[in-house]
Design a protein around this motif. Structure first.
Motif, PDB file in Angstrom:
ATOM      1  N   ARG A   1       6.414  -0.815  25.844  1.00 53.94           N
ATOM      2  CA  ARG A   1       5.580  -0.165  24.824  1.00 53.94           C
ATOM      3  C   ARG A   1       6.319  -0.063  23.487  1.00 53.94           C
ATOM      4  N   ARG A   2       7.653   0.048  23.540  1.00 55.68           N
ATOM      5  CA  ARG A   2       8.442   0.121  22.307  1.00 55.68           C
ATOM      6  C   ARG A   2       8.240  -1.137  21.452  1.00 55.68           C
ATOM      7  N   ILE A   3       8.332  -2.284  22.102  1.00 56.36           N
ATOM      8  CA  ILE A   3       8.226  -3.550  21.383  1.00 56.36           C
ATOM      9  C   ILE A   3       6.783  -3.794  20.951  1.00 56.36           C
ATOM     10  N   GLU A   4       5.832  -3.437  21.808  1.00 56.27           N
ATOM     11  CA  GLU A   4       4.422  -3.586  21.448  1.00 56.27           C
ATOM     12  C   GLU A   4       4.079  -2.739  20.223  1.00 56.27           C
ATOM     13  N   ALA A   5       4.623  -1.528  20.156  1.00 57.53           N
ATOM     14  CA  ALA A   5       4.361  -0.654  18.999  1.00 57.53           C
ATOM     15  C   ALA A   5       4.921  -1.273  17.728  1.00 57.53           C
ATOM     16  N   PHE A   6       6.116  -1.856  17.818  1.00 53.34           N
ATOM     17  CA  PHE A   6       6.703  -2.511  16.648  1.00 53.34           C
ATOM     18  C   PHE A   6       5.850  -3.691  16.204  1.00 53.34           C
ATOM     19  N   TYR A   7       5.397  -4.508  17.141  1.00 50.09           N
ATOM     20  CA  TYR A   7       4.574  -5.675  16.772  1.00 50.09           C
ATOM     21  C   TYR A   7       3.279  -5.242  16.084  1.00 50.09           C
ATOM     22  N   ARG A   8       2.673  -4.151  16.559  1.00 48.64           N
ATOM     23  CA  ARG A   8       1.458  -3.650  15.898  1.00 48.64           C
ATOM     24  C   ARG A   8       1.765  -3.239  14.462  1.00 48.64           C
ATOM     25  N   SER A   9       2.857  -2.546  14.267  1.00 45.27           N
ATOM     26  CA  SER A   9       3.234  -2.134  12.917  1.00 45.27           C
ATOM     27  C   SER A   9       3.583  -3.326  12.044  1.00 45.27           C
ATOM     28  N   LEU A  10       4.195  -4.316  12.643  1.00 47.45           N
ATOM     29  CA  LEU A  10       4.539  -5.529  11.905  1.00 47.45           C
ATOM     30  C   LEU A  10       3.271  -6.220  11.396  1.00 47.45           C
TER      31      LEU A  10
ATOM     32  N   LEU B   1       9.539 -11.588  26.038  1.00 47.03           N
ATOM     33  CA  LEU B   1      10.398 -10.464  25.664  1.00 47.03           C
ATOM     34  C   LEU B   1       9.876  -9.144  26.228  1.00 47.03           C
ATOM     35  N   LEU B   2       8.570  -9.062  26.472  1.00 42.44           N
ATOM     36  CA  LEU B   2       7.989  -7.834  27.023  1.00 42.44           C
ATOM     37  C   LEU B   2       8.319  -7.666  28.502  1.00 42.44           C
ATOM     38  N   ARG B   3       8.846  -8.713  29.130  1.00 40.31           N
ATOM     39  CA  ARG B   3       9.215  -8.616  30.545  1.00 40.31           C
ATOM     40  C   ARG B   3      10.436  -7.723  30.745  1.00 40.31           C
ATOM     41  N   TYR B   4      11.233  -7.532  29.691  1.00 40.18           N
ATOM     42  CA  TYR B   4      12.377  -6.635  29.804  1.00 40.18           C
ATOM     43  C   TYR B   4      11.851  -5.214  29.657  1.00 40.18           C
ATOM     44  N   SER B   5      11.377  -4.668  30.760  1.00 40.25           N
ATOM     45  CA  SER B   5      10.714  -3.363  30.774  1.00 40.25           C
ATOM     46  C   SER B   5      11.063  -2.701  32.094  1.00 40.25           C
TER      47      SER B   5
ATOM     48  N   TYR C   1      12.897 -15.054  10.561  1.00 36.40           N
ATOM     49  CA  TYR C   1      12.343 -15.331  11.890  1.00 36.40           C
ATOM     50  C   TYR C   1      12.378 -14.044  12.706  1.00 36.40           C
ATOM     51  N   VAL C   2      11.231 -13.680  13.265  1.00 32.72           N
ATOM     52  CA  VAL C   2      11.145 -12.524  14.160  1.00 32.72           C
ATOM     53  C   VAL C   2      10.773 -13.029  15.554  1.00 32.72           C
ATOM     54  N   ALA C   3      11.595 -12.697  16.537  1.00 31.72           N
ATOM     55  CA  ALA C   3      11.313 -13.106  17.914  1.00 31.72           C
ATOM     56  C   ALA C   3      10.077 -12.367  18.421  1.00 31.72           C
ATOM     57  N   ARG C   4       9.132 -13.141  18.930  1.00 27.22           N
ATOM     58  CA  ARG C   4       7.872 -12.541  19.373  1.00 27.22           C
ATOM     59  C   ARG C   4       7.261 -13.397  20.469  1.00 27.22           C
ATOM     60  N   GLY C   5       6.958 -12.768  21.589  1.00 22.54           N
ATOM     61  CA  GLY C   5       6.338 -13.495  22.687  1.00 22.54           C
ATOM     62  C   GLY C   5       6.329 -12.653  23.951  1.00 22.54           C
ATOM     63  N   GLU C   6       5.439 -13.003  24.865  1.00 22.71           N
ATOM     64  CA  GLU C   6       5.264 -12.224  26.092  1.00 22.71           C
ATOM     65  C   GLU C   6       6.550 -12.137  26.900  1.00 22.71           C
TER      66      GLU C   6
ATOM     67  N   PHE D   1       9.437 -16.555  16.052  1.00 20.33           N
ATOM     68  CA  PHE D   1      10.431 -17.296  16.820  1.00 20.33           C
ATOM     69  C   PHE D   1      10.097 -17.102  18.293  1.00 20.33           C
ATOM     70  N   GLU D   2       9.745 -18.173  18.961  1.00 23.06           N
ATOM     71  CA  GLU D   2       9.354 -18.088  20.363  1.00 23.06           C
ATOM     72  C   GLU D   2      10.566 -17.770  21.242  1.00 23.06           C
ATOM     73  N   PRO D   3      10.409 -16.855  22.209  1.00 21.52           N
ATOM     74  CA  PRO D   3      11.532 -16.528  23.094  1.00 21.52           C
ATOM     75  C   PRO D   3      12.050 -17.764  23.836  1.00 21.52           C
ATOM     76  N   VAL D   4      13.364 -17.748  24.082  1.00 18.89           N
ATOM     77  CA  VAL D   4      14.059 -18.841  24.755  1.00 18.89           C
ATOM     78  C   VAL D   4      14.845 -18.239  25.914  1.00 18.89           C
ATOM     79  N   MET D   5      14.845 -18.900  27.067  1.00 18.94           N
ATOM     80  CA  MET D   5      15.628 -18.418  28.201  1.00 18.94           C
ATOM     81  C   MET D   5      17.034 -19.005  28.153  1.00 18.94           C
ATOM     82  N   ALA D   6      18.025 -18.140  28.268  1.00 17.14           N
ATOM     83  CA  ALA D   6      19.416 -18.596  28.300  1.00 17.14           C
ATOM     84  C   ALA D   6      19.724 -19.242  29.646  1.00 17.14           C
ATOM     85  N   SER D   7      20.658 -20.166  29.632  1.00 18.97           N
ATOM     86  CA  SER D   7      21.161 -20.755  30.867  1.00 18.97           C
ATOM     87  C   SER D   7      22.232 -19.845  31.464  1.00 18.97           C
ATOM     88  N   VAL D   8      22.502 -20.042  32.757  1.00 21.00           N
ATOM     89  CA  VAL D   8      23.586 -19.293  33.392  1.00 21.00           C
ATOM     90  C   VAL D   8      24.909 -19.583  32.689  1.00 21.00           C
ATOM     91  N   GLU D   9      25.090 -20.815  32.267  1.00 17.72           N
ATOM     92  CA  GLU D   9      26.318 -21.195  31.563  1.00 17.72           C
ATOM     93  C   GLU D   9      26.466 -20.401  30.269  1.00 17.72           C
TER      94      GLU D   9
END
Length: 309
Positions: A26-35, A12-16, A5-10, A45-53
């Motif tokens: 751009r680092r993650i976008e470059a990897f996805y292109r190569s992938l 994750l690109l918000r951490y910029s 499973y490779v995590a992939r989704g918009e 694997f679709e990104p998931v948001m963690a809870s505060v807990e």
């Protein structure tokens, strides 16, 4: 054959941290292109948001509230000047954590391995940000595995050029965290830590191994260090491997002075996959970590996913 499973989704690109900041999407976008070009077989694997807990499994409540406040304010710095705040940085950071935790849960169910290219934010401490890292997803995953899942021990392996200080010092006295870190000598690179004599404290003495390498060290030096690290890991017992596979040790990274090729990542990833199969039912989750040369990031991480698939 275990599924990857490779995590992939918009999300994750918000951490910029800004177009001119080394840690940008751009680092993650470059990897996805190569992938996409590599032909590697994997499942998204679709990104998931963690809870505060979940974030609070590791981070202090006051620090979490501080990040929330700075995220709403949308300006300033979360640390001494390396890690800028921006609108939505809290949510972006929560997605990195939740995605690593989601992969860990999936791998615990068996028959698969995982990779979060945006994960491995190993400089964040319990009460502060540092070195481009807001929330330490590797540390949160470690706490989750030990406290929520009841695992006896977790192996954390870090080949980022920078020492994983947020992992070493926060678990320095915990014998349940088997720690191996190969990095550029802290006398020559941020965060200035990770020396040979740092082997753990109290009951954890001898459960940690830091191997600093001099500037200019290449594949031969890395393999020698990694073989030493493997002997150390083989003598320990653990139930899960968390692998921080930063690509900033490759020759040409703008922030470091190591001279690896992608062969270092191929070598380490294959060895850790075998070790996971021998020691802990194949349970391994890799996290991207650093790397600020786009070509290097792509080359190194493609070797990781090839090995894990």
């Amino acid at each position: 054959m275990a599924m990857l499973y490779v995590a992939r989704g918009e999300a994750l690109l918000r951490y910029s941290l800004g177009q001119s900041h080394p840690m940008n999407k751009r680092r993650i976008e470059a990897f996805y292109r190569s992938l996409d070009e590599s032909g590697v077989q994997y499942t998204v694997f679709e990104p998931v948001m963690a809870s505060v807990e979940e974030i609070a499994l590791f981070h202090d409540a006051d620090y979490i509230r501080f990040v929330q406040l700075m995220s709403e304010r949308g300006r300033g710095y979360l640390d001494y000047g390396d890690t800028p705040a921006y609108p939505g940085v809290f949510e972006a950071s929560s997605y990195v954590v939740g995605t690593t935790l989601g992969l860990v849960r999936r791998v615990l169910r068996g028959g698969c391995r995982g990779f979060n290219p945006m994960g491995g934010l190993h400089h964040a401490m319990r009460s502060r940000a540092g070195g481009f890292c807001v929330f330490n997803d590797a540390a949160i995953a470690t706490e989750y595995l030990l406290r929520r899942e009841g695992l006896r021990a977790v192996a954390y392996v870090d080949i980022d050029a920078h020492h994983g200080d947020g992992m070493y010092y926060e678990f320095e006295d915990d014998p349940r965290v088997i720690f191996l870190d190969i990095h550029q000598d802290g006398a020559t690179l941020y965060p200035g830590t990770g020396f040979r004599h740092e082997r753990g404290l109290g009951e954890a003495l001898g459960k940690k191994l830091n191997i600093p390498l001099p500037p200019g060290a290449g594949d031969a030096e890395f393999k020698e260090a990694f073989d030493e690290g493997l002997r150390f890991l083989e003598a320990e017992s653990f139930d899960f491997i968390l692998f921080q596979c930063g690509a900033d040790g490759l020759s040409g990274d703008p922030l470091t002075a190591l001279e690896y090729s992608e062969e270092a990542h191929r070598y380490a990833s294959r060895a850790l996959r075998r070790l996971a199969e021998e020691k802990c039912m194949g349970r391994i989750v890799a996290m991207g970590g650093g790397g600020y040369n786009l070509e290097n990031v792509s080359k190194a991480w493609i070797e990781v996913v090839k090995a894990l698939s």
